[in-house]
Design an enzyme around this catalytic site. Sequence first.
Site, PDB file in Angstrom:
ATOM      1  N   GLU A  46      -1.310 -25.544  84.862  1.00 44.09           N
ATOM      2  CA  GLU A  46      -0.472 -25.241  86.015  1.00 44.09           C
ATOM      3  C   GLU A  46       0.987 -25.304  85.591  1.00 44.09           C
ATOM      4  O   GLU A  46       1.406 -26.227  84.896  1.00 44.09           O
ATOM      5  CB  GLU A  46      -0.693 -26.231  87.164  1.00 44.09           C
ATOM      6  N   GLU A  65      -5.018 -33.472  87.575  1.00 37.69           N
ATOM      7  CA  GLU A  65      -3.852 -34.353  87.661  1.00 37.69           C
ATOM      8  C   GLU A  65      -4.161 -35.830  87.869  1.00 37.69           C
ATOM      9  O   GLU A  65      -3.705 -36.460  88.835  1.00 37.69           O
ATOM     10  CB  GLU A  65      -2.896 -33.843  88.741  1.00 37.69           C
TER      11      GLU A  65
END
Length: 504
Positions: free
Chosen positions: A317, A175
Amino acid sequence: MPAAAPAVAAAGGTGTGYLHTSGNKIVDSTGATVRLTGINWFGMETDNKTFHGLWSSNPWRSQLDTMARLGYNTLRVPFSDDALKSGATASGVNDFVNPDLVGLSPLQILDKVVDYAGGKGMRIILDRHRPTAAGQTALWYTSAVPESTWIANWQALARRYAGNTTVIGADLHNEPHAEGTNPAATGSCWGCGDPARDWRLAAERAGNAILSVQPNWLIFVEGVSCPSGGLSNVWDNDPSNDEDCGWWGGNLSKAGQFPVRLDVANRLVYSPHEYATSVFHQKWFDDPSYPANMPAIWDRYWGYLYKQNIAPIMIGEFGSTLQSDVDKVWLQRLLAYTGTGADGMSFTYWSWNPNSGDTGGIANDDWTTINTAKQAIIQPYLIAPVGGGGDGGPTTPPPVPAGACTATYKQDNAWPGGFQGSLTIKNTGTAAVNPWTATWAWPAGVTLGSGWNATVTQSGTTVTAAAPGSSPALAAGASVTIGFVANGTATPPSTVKLGTAACG
């Protein structure tokens, strides 16, 4: 370096040998299309430096057994660089339930998980989640963990698992995202050309460094949140210059214009993240056309890469607590968007862990039972690994000549209402039993809690231990020790059999 030996090439659900890409597909060494339908098991990125839930009453192998049985064929393993340091110590391990993990380093525990998961036909993706256990970072480096350390650690992992086809690749950094307000951006950008902030360029440097020592790995590259690397100035009341930003790691809108260039062809997989309102209430959830508006949003951020046959997508995810109807619809529509069957987009659900604060898990708080509401939505899209889709054992045990085994029982511990024991079975015949299955009887009132070194189940008063996928054969003269925890009065197993042969 690890004791883990190269895994037997996986077959079926996750293909054979190492994987590579072809257009928007992931394919195996034979060219067959593979769809990774996996799950995240986190903890190695935290202060515990190893998988969470090892503190529970469910042994680690049993948790992997359940993941595979449900149809998750891939395990994404988040870690921090802290867990890789010399002298790193794993904590939060229940040494009573997981005695085989006592004293092992974080990497040694990972070795065991890799070995066992590989035996079940599962694949492993390693995810550099954080530079340190302290938390996620906008950039892939910090003053304490420079880019050189990040790359060196990745190369060390690539060498550690060289030749082990269970471990298929590197999710380079979790991320990357914007930081600072434009024009004073300090976070990860995509295509801005600044070597200190351009995540696309950093992914190329790390990916090529990994491929230089392990050319067989896939390189998983996440997106950013805002391509500029900075947050829009929402106080200037001028929406015309506000940037189109998405989830952390979820914005690959510039990857078509500025693709990641790797020195080894057919190794790149783009890996966006996608979440629901339990994580953050994005503006698109309030669109009057929701959920019909979502496919166009996914197309814009990352789906176009798949639809235009540029590269495979593996959603690294996605998850939700599913406490709202909005989120339930979101999960249903997202999975439908990925497609069905082997040709669909790959994914790893977040998460197995019930202790993910804003999503919960597939496992309930006991780390044993399953959140059936989530699983029911995901189940149609799962492609189980070979050895993981059923109960782990053969339905008809191979015959073994009578008297061809011996059994030795040891009570390891006992307490009010329960006990722990180990049953060692030796094949005294002249040929290997492949695959092996053992059975024994307990009196009424004694029930199985958990087992290890085999897939252990109970029906009535009969307990069955089926060979693990990693060690299906019991050679002539060889022994296996089956461990278990049981409820009830401590009682030795009776009428022990190996296949159909009664053991002396």
